[in-house]
Design a protein around this motif. Structure first.
Motif, PDB file in Angstrom:
ATOM      1  N   ASN A 175      -7.966  -9.796   8.106  1.00  0.00           N
ATOM      2  CA  ASN A 175      -7.803  -9.941   6.535  1.00  0.00           C
ATOM      3  C   ASN A 175      -7.698  -8.455   6.214  1.00  0.00           C
ATOM      4  N   ASN A 176      -6.462  -8.162   5.677  1.00  0.00           N
ATOM      5  CA  ASN A 176      -6.171  -6.901   5.228  1.00  0.00           C
ATOM      6  C   ASN A 176      -5.687  -6.846   3.832  1.00  0.00           C
ATOM      7  N   ALA A 177      -5.243  -7.849   3.447  1.00  0.00           N
ATOM      8  CA  ALA A 177      -4.907  -8.204   1.884  1.00  0.00           C
ATOM      9  C   ALA A 177      -6.139  -7.876   0.985  1.00  0.00           C
ATOM     10  N   GLY A 178      -5.846  -6.843   0.093  1.00  0.00           N
ATOM     11  CA  GLY A 178      -6.844  -6.516  -1.038  1.00  0.00           C
ATOM     12  C   GLY A 178      -6.319  -5.254  -1.578  1.00  0.00           C
ATOM     13  N   GLY A 179      -7.461  -4.956  -2.567  1.00  0.00           N
ATOM     14  CA  GLY A 179      -7.030  -3.960  -3.701  1.00  0.00           C
ATOM     15  C   GLY A 179      -7.431  -4.146  -4.946  1.00  0.00           C
ATOM     16  N   VAL A 180      -6.844  -3.494  -5.882  1.00  0.00           N
ATOM     17  CA  VAL A 180      -7.727  -3.587  -7.330  1.00  0.00           C
ATOM     18  C   VAL A 180      -6.496  -4.475  -8.125  1.00  0.00           C
ATOM     19  N   ILE A 181      -7.125  -5.512  -8.624  1.00  0.00           N
ATOM     20  CA  ILE A 181      -6.366  -6.203  -9.524  1.00  0.00           C
ATOM     21  C   ILE A 181      -6.514  -5.729 -10.999  1.00  0.00           C
ATOM     22  N   SER A 182      -5.557  -5.383 -11.833  1.00  0.00           N
ATOM     23  CA  SER A 182      -5.675  -4.738 -13.067  1.00  0.00           C
ATOM     24  C   SER A 182      -4.703  -5.368 -14.161  1.00  0.00           C
ATOM     25  N   ALA A 230     -10.788   5.672   5.043  1.00  0.00           N
ATOM     26  CA  ALA A 230     -10.889   6.328   3.529  1.00  0.00           C
ATOM     27  C   ALA A 230      -9.481   6.958   3.509  1.00  0.00           C
ATOM     28  N   PHE A 231      -9.091   7.002   2.202  1.00  0.00           N
ATOM     29  CA  PHE A 231      -7.918   8.138   1.812  1.00  0.00           C
ATOM     30  C   PHE A 231      -6.767   7.771   2.857  1.00  0.00           C
ATOM     31  N   VAL A 232      -6.331   6.667   2.862  1.00  0.00           N
ATOM     32  CA  VAL A 232      -5.303   6.428   3.862  1.00  0.00           C
ATOM     33  C   VAL A 232      -3.861   6.568   3.061  1.00  0.00           C
ATOM     34  N   ASP A 233      -3.010   7.385   3.852  1.00  0.00           N
ATOM     35  CA  ASP A 233      -1.730   7.773   3.193  1.00  0.00           C
ATOM     36  C   ASP A 233      -0.668   6.783   3.468  1.00  0.00           C
ATOM     37  N   THR A 234      -0.801   5.867   2.083  1.00  0.00           N
ATOM     38  CA  THR A 234       0.143   4.839   2.232  1.00  0.00           C
ATOM     39  C   THR A 234       1.083   4.968   0.992  1.00  0.00           C
ATOM     40  N   GLN A 235       2.134   4.202   1.040  1.00  0.00           N
ATOM     41  CA  GLN A 235       2.962   4.167  -0.278  1.00  0.00           C
ATOM     42  C   GLN A 235       2.149   3.900  -1.478  1.00  0.00           C
ATOM     43  N   THR A 236       1.212   3.013  -1.663  1.00  0.00           N
ATOM     44  CA  THR A 236       0.198   2.618  -2.578  1.00  0.00           C
ATOM     45  C   THR A 236      -0.608   3.896  -3.194  1.00  0.00           C
ATOM     46  N   LEU A 237      -1.127   4.671  -2.129  1.00  0.00           N
ATOM     47  CA  LEU A 237      -1.875   5.888  -2.566  1.00  0.00           C
ATOM     48  C   LEU A 237      -1.105   6.837  -3.116  1.00  0.00           C
ATOM     49  N   ASP A 252       1.641   6.406  -4.877  1.00  0.00           N
ATOM     50  CA  ASP A 252       1.823   6.042  -6.140  1.00  0.00           C
ATOM     51  C   ASP A 252       0.997   6.370  -7.079  1.00  0.00           C
ATOM     52  N   VAL A 253      -0.330   6.075  -6.632  1.00  0.00           N
ATOM     53  CA  VAL A 253      -1.441   6.414  -7.726  1.00  0.00           C
ATOM     54  C   VAL A 253      -1.371   7.968  -7.756  1.00  0.00           C
ATOM     55  N   LEU A 254      -1.564   8.769  -6.804  1.00  0.00           N
ATOM     56  CA  LEU A 254      -1.581  10.271  -6.598  1.00  0.00           C
ATOM     57  C   LEU A 254      -0.447  11.077  -7.550  1.00  0.00           C
ATOM     58  N   ALA A 255       0.767  10.174  -7.415  1.00  0.00           N
ATOM     59  CA  ALA A 255       2.054  10.811  -8.306  1.00  0.00           C
ATOM     60  C   ALA A 255       1.590  10.661  -9.818  1.00  0.00           C
ATOM     61  N   GLN A 256       0.754  10.064 -10.387  1.00  0.00           N
ATOM     62  CA  GLN A 256       0.329   9.807 -11.695  1.00  0.00           C
ATOM     63  C   GLN A 256      -0.853  10.851 -11.944  1.00  0.00           C
ATOM     64  N   GLN A 257      -1.199  11.544 -11.285  1.00  0.00           N
ATOM     65  CA  GLN A 257      -2.362  12.547 -11.477  1.00  0.00           C
ATOM     66  C   GLN A 257      -1.769  13.851 -11.906  1.00  0.00           C
ATOM     67  N   GLU A 258      -2.498  14.664 -12.773  1.00  0.00           N
ATOM     68  CA  GLU A 258      -2.341  15.916 -13.142  1.00  0.00           C
ATOM     69  C   GLU A 258      -2.225  16.883 -11.989  1.00  0.00           C
ATOM     70  N   GLY A 259      -1.173  17.505 -11.784  1.00  0.00           N
ATOM     71  CA  GLY A 259      -0.946  18.532 -10.743  1.00  0.00           C
ATOM     72  C   GLY A 259       0.009  17.913  -9.751  1.00  0.00           C
ATOM     73  N   ALA A 260       0.569  16.603  -9.885  1.00  0.00           N
ATOM     74  CA  ALA A 260       1.572  16.255  -9.013  1.00  0.00           C
ATOM     75  C   ALA A 260       2.965  16.502  -9.159  1.00  0.00           C
ATOM     76  N   GLU A 261       3.287  17.132 -10.492  1.00  0.00           N
ATOM     77  CA  GLU A 261       4.669  17.258 -10.880  1.00  0.00           C
ATOM     78  C   GLU A 261       5.420  17.946  -9.991  1.00  0.00           C
ATOM     79  N   ALA A 262       5.003  18.826  -9.208  1.00  0.00           N
ATOM     80  CA  ALA A 262       6.091  19.600  -8.458  1.00  0.00           C
ATOM     81  C   ALA A 262       5.824  19.417  -6.817  1.00  0.00           C
ATOM     82  N   LEU A 263       5.147  18.351  -6.721  1.00  0.00           N
ATOM     83  CA  LEU A 263       4.891  17.969  -5.268  1.00  0.00           C
ATOM     84  C   LEU A 263       5.973  16.735  -4.727  1.00  0.00           C
ATOM     85  N   SER A 264       6.215  16.937  -3.364  1.00  0.00           N
ATOM     86  CA  SER A 264       7.023  15.802  -2.758  1.00  0.00           C
ATOM     87  C   SER A 264       6.140  14.783  -2.486  1.00  0.00           C
ATOM     88  N   ARG A 265       6.491  13.529  -2.460  1.00  0.00           N
ATOM     89  CA  ARG A 265       5.708  12.159  -2.290  1.00  0.00           C
ATOM     90  C   ARG A 265       4.855  12.382  -0.678  1.00  0.00           C
TER      91      ARG A 265
END
Length: 268
Positions: free
Chosen positions: A87-94, A190-197, A199-212
């Motif tokens: 059972n891997n499906a899961g996450g935040v529903i917003s 903990a802190f798994v480097d996935t596409q979802t993560l 996407d979240v981190l790309a919205q944080q302050e300081g992410a502007e100059a970073l590659s994905r």
């Protein structure tokens, strides 16, 4: 290590990308026939085409009891009785767009939906498969939780609470089915480097100059300062833990929470 699970049949939910895809690939490499379940048929198709024989794409939605039941029926009709359920499906529903929000900004409907996504989906899978596994005298149910289930954050509390409930569900199921040969365990990354993560981190302050590709490593110190191994978790790290718990090498392991967190949780 000889896992002794070649020829077994597995169901992996949320298997079209990230952790679920890595788990499906790892089990398939062990000779397990794998039914990959997710809503995104296009992504599923690409993964299954790459895996080849012994892999089956099953479209389905774990949030719908009817859809999930139909998916399980299809998987067993094609591959045979399911021995291993992940059972891997899961996450935040917003409903507001934000994934990790302060407590007072999360409406009731998001609490309920997040709980259903992470907990009730696993309940439905276990209810459908555990009794049949018990009849055959062998089974593995492995629930993918999170470090947040035991060490919650001050934001996204609804997610941590749901994962905590998943942990308790798993312990109860382990006690209910152990003597019948069905082992139930949890893997908490903990802190798994996935596409979802990313996407979240790309919205944080300081992410502007970073590659994905650099996002997770850059934000590691700020978001998960206690990860002692110095890198984010990889989906393959989680998959390796799942393969072990599915294997005969873990025949005396049930009701445990195997934390794949690099030391992030600060208690034993």
């Amino acid at each position: 290590m000889d896992t002794q699970i070649k020829g077994r049949v597995a169901l992996v939910t949320g298997a079209s990308q990230g952790i679920g895809e890595a788990i499906a690939r790892a089990l398939h490499r062990e000779g397990v026939k794998v039914a990959l379940l997710a809503r995104n048929a296009e992504r599923l198709g690409r993964v299954v085409d790459d895996l080849g024989d012994g892999a089956l794409a099953v479209g389905g939605d774990v949030m719908s009891a009817k859809s999930l039941a139909a998916a399980i029926k299809t998987a067993e009709a094609t591959l045979g009785p399911i021995d291993i359920a992940v059972n891997n499906a899961g996450g935040v529903i917003s409903s507001t767009g934000g994934l990790f929000r302060p407590f007072d900004e999360v409406p009731d409907e998001d609490w309920q939906a997040t709980w259903e996504f992470n907990v009730l989906s696993a309940v439905r899978v276990a209810r459908a498969l555990a009794p049949k596994m018990a009849e055959r005298g062998w089974g593995r149910i492995i629930n993918i939780s999170s470090e947040s289930g035991v060490q919650p954050d001050p934001i996204g509390i609804e997610y941590g609470a749901a994962k905590g409930a998943l942990n308790i569900l798993s312990k109860g199921l382990a006690k209910a089915y152990a003597e019948k040969g069905v082992l139930v365990n949890v893997v908490s990354p903990a802190f798994v480097d996935t596409q979802t993560l990313r996407d979240v981190l790309a919205q944080q302050e300081g992410a502007e100059a970073l590659s994905r590709d650099d996002l997770a490593t850059y934000f590691l110190a700020g978001f998960r300062p206690n990860i002692g191994v110095g890198r984010p978790c990889r989906p393959e790290d989680v998959a390796a833990a799942v393969v072990f718990l599915a294997s005969e090498g873990a025949a005396f392991v049930t009701g445990t929470n195997l934390r794949v967190d690099g030391g992030s949780v600060t208690t034993l």
